[in-house]
Design a protein around this motif. Structure first.
Motif, PDB file in Angstrom:
ATOM      1  N   ARG A  72     -20.580   7.044   2.075  1.00 55.73           N
ATOM      2  CA  ARG A  72     -21.380   6.707   0.886  1.00 55.73           C
ATOM      3  C   ARG A  72     -22.819   7.168   1.020  1.00 55.73           C
ATOM      4  O   ARG A  72     -23.408   7.680   0.073  1.00 55.73           O
ATOM      5  N   SER A 119      -9.282  -2.218  -4.872  1.00 52.80           N
ATOM      6  CA  SER A 119      -9.521  -0.983  -4.137  1.00 52.80           C
ATOM      7  C   SER A 119     -10.989  -0.597  -4.250  1.00 52.80           C
ATOM      8  O   SER A 119     -11.485  -0.320  -5.341  1.00 52.80           O
ATOM      9  N   ASP A 136      -7.995  -2.879   6.404  1.00 54.97           N
ATOM     10  CA  ASP A 136      -7.809  -1.846   7.432  1.00 54.97           C
ATOM     11  C   ASP A 136      -7.422  -2.430   8.789  1.00 54.97           C
ATOM     12  O   ASP A 136      -7.139  -1.676   9.722  1.00 54.97           O
ATOM     13  N   LYS A 161      -1.494   3.650   2.676  1.00 57.11           N
ATOM     14  CA  LYS A 161      -2.616   4.023   3.542  1.00 57.11           C
ATOM     15  C   LYS A 161      -2.261   5.333   4.267  1.00 57.11           C
ATOM     16  O   LYS A 161      -1.369   6.052   3.843  1.00 57.11           O
TER      17      LYS A 161
END
Ligand code: S3P
Length: 433
Positions: free
Chosen positions: A26, A165, A314, A341
């Motif tokens: 990001r 998400s 995750d 994933k």
């Protein structure tokens, strides 16, 4: 590469982990759109983030690299990206492809985004649909990459996400920067919120009300220089090893302590683990601090479902390894996202952990693990999935006999230096060709 792992009889020390993957992606993308120069120290030099760097350069952004983990990004402003002269190769990185789709929806030129075979199996319509509603032309290849985007005049929309998400949310918010009026995204449950925090730190106006996030179109983003905090998702592997190896203790300074990333830590604490998170600092609107963990005398099984799932999305591979050592049945539900994933993590975990003697049942949206079980060393496969490879490494440390993990190169997708870090803490791991 294969990893050969021997059972550990000692493990511990103080060590740091590389920069956060989500923030590294990001910060690079947002700095590329800022008006001026940003310095990103502690940037994660992992394969996924290198893909973002490659794409940003193809889009005409000047990036200097004084060190592997230090980027100086000369942002050309919100409208400053150049038409790409080649397809944008996102490698295996879902974050690169989905966030770039959102940004490119704001540009009038055509772009093609491609990925490796693993990324090309993952769903892209979830991003394409809202971007089309905003007015962009987006074509997927039967729902997958290659993806073609030609943006231009975007309208603000109000969009209810069908799944939690952060990648889809971020793509819509990034496109919202270019829209003619505010854009609102409503999440079914909070997912990681780094895009919102960083945009705000760079001068954008973001409003949050419950699970709804609204972004106002902006004229410019200010550059931001910061040191990217350590990745809690990488720290989770070291913490798990410390919990499971008798007498172990680890201290990890400088870790990102954003609550949308720490569901796994809360789950392990609720199971009886001794883990402390001590806040020390704030960077780019994010809390940073020290993680401390020691071997757990006894862990209790737990039920995981609902809003905590996206906050540990995750960490289910390593969570499953820890669950094999807990007393009782650990159940995970509401986690169907695990099937899309880097691998189908529910099926892959069940297959590989069973080889090591775990008792695991698969559900469409999760799994159940009956514990505790003594794991045994085995020949296991990573399924090309970095988080599975690292979780199996920790399983190997507590198993009886030797474990060999095939196809472990994928670890570099998120945690370069994982093997060296584990070795420095006392693990016997030998990479072999
Ligand atoms: C990420 C969001 C999550 C996560 C991925 C990184 C991000 O994916 O699994 O590793 O940086 O936004 P989803 O948005 O698909 O849940």
């Amino acid at each position: 590469m294969r990893l050969r792992i021997r059972p550990a009889n000692q493990f511990g020390g103080a060590i740091s982990v590389p920069g956060d993957k989500s923030i590294s992606h990001r910060m690079l993308l947002l700095s590329a759109l800022a008006d001026g120069t940003s310095s990103l120290q502690g940037w994660l030099p992992a394969a996924d983030c290198e893909a973002t760097l490659r794409c940003v350069r193809v889009l005409g952004v000047q990036v200097e690299r004084p060190a592997r983990d230090h980027l100086i990004v000369h942002g050309g402003g919100l409208r400053g990206l150049q038409p790409p002269s080649e397809p944008l190769d996102c490698g295996g990185s879902g974050t690169t492809m989905r966030l770039l789709m959102g940004i490119l929806a704001g540009f009038p030129f055509p772009s093609v985004l491609i990925g490796n075979p693993q990324l090309s199996r993952r769903p892209m319509e979830r991003v394409a649909q809202p971007l089309r509603q905003m007015g962009a032309e987006v074509f997927t290849t039967e729902g997958h990459a290659p993806v073609r985007v030609r943006g231009g005049f975007l309208h603000g929309i109000r969009y209810e996400l069908p799944m939690a998400s952060a990648q889809v949310k971020s793509a819509i918010l990034l496109a919202g920067l270019y829209a003619d009026c505010p854009t609102t995204v409503i999440e079914p449950a909070p997912s990681r919120d780094h895009t919102e925090r960083l945009l705000q730190a760079m001068g954008a106006t973001i409003r949050k009300e419950g699970n709804s996030i609204t972004i106002e179109p902006v004229e410019q983003l200010h550059p931001l220089s910061l040191t990217i905090p350590g990745d809690p998702s990488s720290a989770a592997f070291l913490i798990a090893a410390a919990l499971l190896i008798p007498g172990a203790h680890v201290q990890i300074p400088g870790v990102l302590l954003n609550p949308t990333r720490l569901g796994w830590l809360e789950a392990w604490q609720a199971m009886g683990a001794s883990i402390q998170a001590i806040p020390e600092d704030e960077v780019g609107g994010e809390r940073v601090g020290l993680l401390n963990a020691s071997a757990a005398a006894r862990l209790q099984a737990i039920e995981i479902a609902g809003a905590i799932v996206p906050r540990m999305i995750d960490e289910f591979p390593i969570f499953a390894v820890v669950a094999t050592q807990a007393e009782g049945v650990t159940r995970v539900r509401d986690a169907a996202e695990l099937r899309v994933k880097e691998s189908d993590r529910i099926a892959a975990l069940a297959t590989e952990l069973r080889r090591m003697g775990a008792r695991i049942e698969e559900y469409a949206d999760g799994f159940a693990i009956h514990g505790p079980t003594s794991l045994r060393g085995a020949l296991v496969h990573s399924h090309g999935d970095h988080r599975l490879a690292m979780a199996l490494t920790v399983a190997g440390l507590i198993a009886q006999g030797e474990t060999v993990i095939e196809d472990a190169d994928c670890i570099r997708d998120s945690f370069p230096g994982f093997v060296e870090t584990m070795q420095a803490l006392g693990a016997e791991i030998e990479p072999t060709p």
